[in-house]
Write a protein that holds these residues in place. Structure first.
Motif, PDB file in Angstrom:
ATOM      1  N   TYR A 102     -79.563 -25.114  43.373  1.00 21.60           N
ATOM      2  CA  TYR A 102     -79.648 -24.017  42.412  1.00 21.60           C
ATOM      3  C   TYR A 102     -78.747 -24.286  41.209  1.00 21.60           C
ATOM      4  O   TYR A 102     -79.131 -24.049  40.056  1.00 21.60           O
ATOM      5  CB  TYR A 102     -79.266 -22.700  43.092  1.00 21.60           C
ATOM      6  CG  TYR A 102     -79.373 -21.490  42.197  1.00 21.60           C
ATOM      7  CD1 TYR A 102     -80.614 -20.994  41.805  1.00 21.60           C
ATOM      8  CD2 TYR A 102     -78.232 -20.850  41.738  1.00 21.60           C
ATOM      9  CE1 TYR A 102     -80.712 -19.887  40.974  1.00 21.60           C
ATOM     10  CE2 TYR A 102     -78.321 -19.735  40.912  1.00 21.60           C
ATOM     11  CZ  TYR A 102     -79.563 -19.262  40.537  1.00 21.60           C
ATOM     12  OH  TYR A 102     -79.660 -18.167  39.710  1.00 21.60           O
ATOM     13  N   GLN A 103     -77.544 -24.792  41.462  1.00 21.11           N
ATOM     14  CA  GLN A 103     -76.615 -25.093  40.379  1.00 21.11           C
ATOM     15  C   GLN A 103     -77.165 -26.195  39.475  1.00 21.11           C
ATOM     16  O   GLN A 103     -77.080 -26.097  38.244  1.00 21.11           O
ATOM     17  CB  GLN A 103     -75.250 -25.494  40.956  1.00 21.11           C
ATOM     18  CG  GLN A 103     -74.506 -24.333  41.585  1.00 21.11           C
ATOM     19  CD  GLN A 103     -73.278 -24.760  42.365  1.00 21.11           C
ATOM     20  OE1 GLN A 103     -73.206 -25.871  42.886  1.00 21.11           O
ATOM     21  NE2 GLN A 103     -72.303 -23.864  42.456  1.00 21.11           N
ATOM     22  N   ALA A 105     -80.316 -26.987  38.981  1.00 20.25           N
ATOM     23  CA  ALA A 105     -81.445 -26.426  38.223  1.00 20.25           C
ATOM     24  C   ALA A 105     -80.972 -25.511  37.100  1.00 20.25           C
ATOM     25  O   ALA A 105     -81.624 -25.407  36.056  1.00 20.25           O
ATOM     26  CB  ALA A 105     -82.378 -25.666  39.153  1.00 20.25           C
ATOM     27  N   GLY A 106     -79.818 -24.851  37.301  1.00 17.82           N
ATOM     28  CA  GLY A 106     -79.297 -23.929  36.300  1.00 17.82           C
ATOM     29  C   GLY A 106     -78.306 -24.550  35.336  1.00 17.82           C
ATOM     30  O   GLY A 106     -77.624 -23.825  34.594  1.00 17.82           O
ATOM     31  N   ASP A 107     -78.177 -25.881  35.365  1.00 14.51           N
ATOM     32  CA  ASP A 107     -77.239 -26.597  34.493  1.00 14.51           C
ATOM     33  C   ASP A 107     -75.793 -26.159  34.697  1.00 14.51           C
ATOM     34  O   ASP A 107     -75.004 -26.077  33.744  1.00 14.51           O
ATOM     35  CB  ASP A 107     -77.616 -26.448  33.011  1.00 14.51           C
ATOM     36  CG  ASP A 107     -78.913 -27.171  32.674  1.00 14.51           C
ATOM     37  OD1 ASP A 107     -79.154 -28.242  33.259  1.00 14.51           O
ATOM     38  OD2 ASP A 107     -79.673 -26.660  31.837  1.00 14.51           O
ATOM     39  N   LEU A 108     -75.454 -25.863  35.950  1.00 15.36           N
ATOM     40  CA  LEU A 108     -74.079 -25.515  36.293  1.00 15.36           C
ATOM     41  C   LEU A 108     -73.404 -26.723  36.928  1.00 15.36           C
ATOM     42  O   LEU A 108     -74.071 -27.653  37.395  1.00 15.36           O
ATOM     43  CB  LEU A 108     -74.047 -24.346  37.280  1.00 15.36           C
ATOM     44  CG  LEU A 108     -74.686 -23.037  36.853  1.00 15.36           C
ATOM     45  CD1 LEU A 108     -74.568 -22.015  37.974  1.00 15.36           C
ATOM     46  CD2 LEU A 108     -74.046 -22.507  35.578  1.00 15.36           C
ATOM     47  N   GLU A 109     -72.075 -26.684  36.984  1.00 15.57           N
ATOM     48  CA  GLU A 109     -71.355 -27.722  37.701  1.00 15.57           C
ATOM     49  C   GLU A 109     -71.745 -27.640  39.175  1.00 15.57           C
ATOM     50  O   GLU A 109     -71.765 -26.561  39.766  1.00 15.57           O
ATOM     51  CB  GLU A 109     -69.845 -27.528  37.544  1.00 15.57           C
ATOM     52  CG  GLU A 109     -69.030 -28.577  38.256  1.00 15.57           C
ATOM     53  CD  GLU A 109     -67.534 -28.340  38.152  1.00 15.57           C
ATOM     54  OE1 GLU A 109     -66.786 -29.089  38.819  1.00 15.57           O
ATOM     55  OE2 GLU A 109     -67.119 -27.407  37.434  1.00 15.57           O
ATOM     56  N   GLU A 117     -69.602 -18.794  38.101  1.00 17.50           N
ATOM     57  CA  GLU A 117     -70.782 -19.168  37.316  1.00 17.50           C
ATOM     58  C   GLU A 117     -72.066 -19.016  38.121  1.00 17.50           C
ATOM     59  O   GLU A 117     -73.097 -18.608  37.586  1.00 17.50           O
ATOM     60  CB  GLU A 117     -70.638 -20.612  36.804  1.00 17.50           C
ATOM     61  CG  GLU A 117     -69.571 -20.794  35.744  1.00 17.50           C
ATOM     62  CD  GLU A 117     -68.148 -20.840  36.323  1.00 17.50           C
ATOM     63  OE1 GLU A 117     -68.000 -21.041  37.551  1.00 17.50           O
ATOM     64  OE2 GLU A 117     -67.209 -20.653  35.545  1.00 17.50           O
ATOM     65  N   THR A 118     -71.996 -19.333  39.412  1.00 14.47           N
ATOM     66  CA  THR A 118     -73.189 -19.231  40.262  1.00 14.47           C
ATOM     67  C   THR A 118     -73.573 -17.786  40.481  1.00 14.47           C
ATOM     68  O   THR A 118     -74.758 -17.425  40.394  1.00 14.47           O
ATOM     69  CB  THR A 118     -72.942 -19.955  41.600  1.00 14.47           C
ATOM     70  OG1 THR A 118     -72.495 -21.295  41.324  1.00 14.47           O
ATOM     71  CG2 THR A 118     -74.219 -20.009  42.429  1.00 14.47           C
TER      72      THR A 118
END
Length: 199
Positions: A102-103, A105-109, A117-118
């Protein structure tokens, strides 16, 4: 174009524009309130307090109802952590893998943890229209949070019926959110960040 023809054309154009404006106004006036919490009935101080509350952070080995709620939100978005019916609150290796996916796909670390952030991305991508008549894993997540944190005894069936609506209203009153029985972004954040309950 003659004066009469021009006048007739302008009159029809004005009538069409007026009709369009009236239709737009009516649509706005009668839009379902399921789009968000009742922010008009919520003080700025309450909104600031909710937004300022820290998101709880969880990782592998942790166990909490918030984790079960996050699992259900991930399922809603197509990242199935294979929720164990016997231990839905456990943050296991499958949950870590789903959070990582999920991270990414969402351009998160990619941390594999439920961090600020998640949670924020889950909230922004999920909440807005969950109220009476809604169904699915997100509703089940709300039901589980209400049962654990407010001692409700809702069936965790994923159906947003009258009992779930009443329980949401009760929680909104507790948090000082405008009571509308709809789980919006602020109600969700308040439910997750609320940690002062009997465990």
């Amino acid at each position: 174009m003659s004066t009469n023809t021009r006048t007739g054309f302008l009159g029809r154009l004005a009538a069409l524009l007026t009709a369009a404006l009236l239709a737009t106004t009516a649509a706005v006036a009668f839009t379902s309130p399921a789009s968000a919490d009742d922010l008009g009935a919520t003080s700025d101080d309450t909104l600031a307090e909710i937004e300022g509350a820290p998101w709880p952070e969880y990782g592998t080995g942790d166990a909490d109802v918030d984790i079960a709620a996050a699992k259900l939100l991930l399922i809603h978005h197509g990242y199935d952590p294979h929720m164990d019916a016997d231990r839905p609150i456990d943050f296991d290796a499958k949950m870590e893998a789903s959070v990582n996916a999920y991270q990414v796909a969402g351009d998160l670390e990619e941390t594999g943890r439920l961090d600020d952030e998640t949670w924020l991305l889950l909230r922004e991508q999920t909440f807005g229209e969950f109220g009476p008549g809604s169904s699915g894993p997100v509703v089940e997540a709300v039901q589980r949070l209400l049962n654990t944190k407010f001692a409700h005894h809702l069936a965790t069936d994923g159906i947003y019926g009258p009992a779930t609506e009443a329980a949401v209203r009760d929680a909104q009153e507790h948090f000082g959110i405008g009571v509308d029985g709809i789980t919006g972004k602020y109600t969700f954040r308040a439910l997750i960040t609320y940690q002062d309950y009997d465990r």
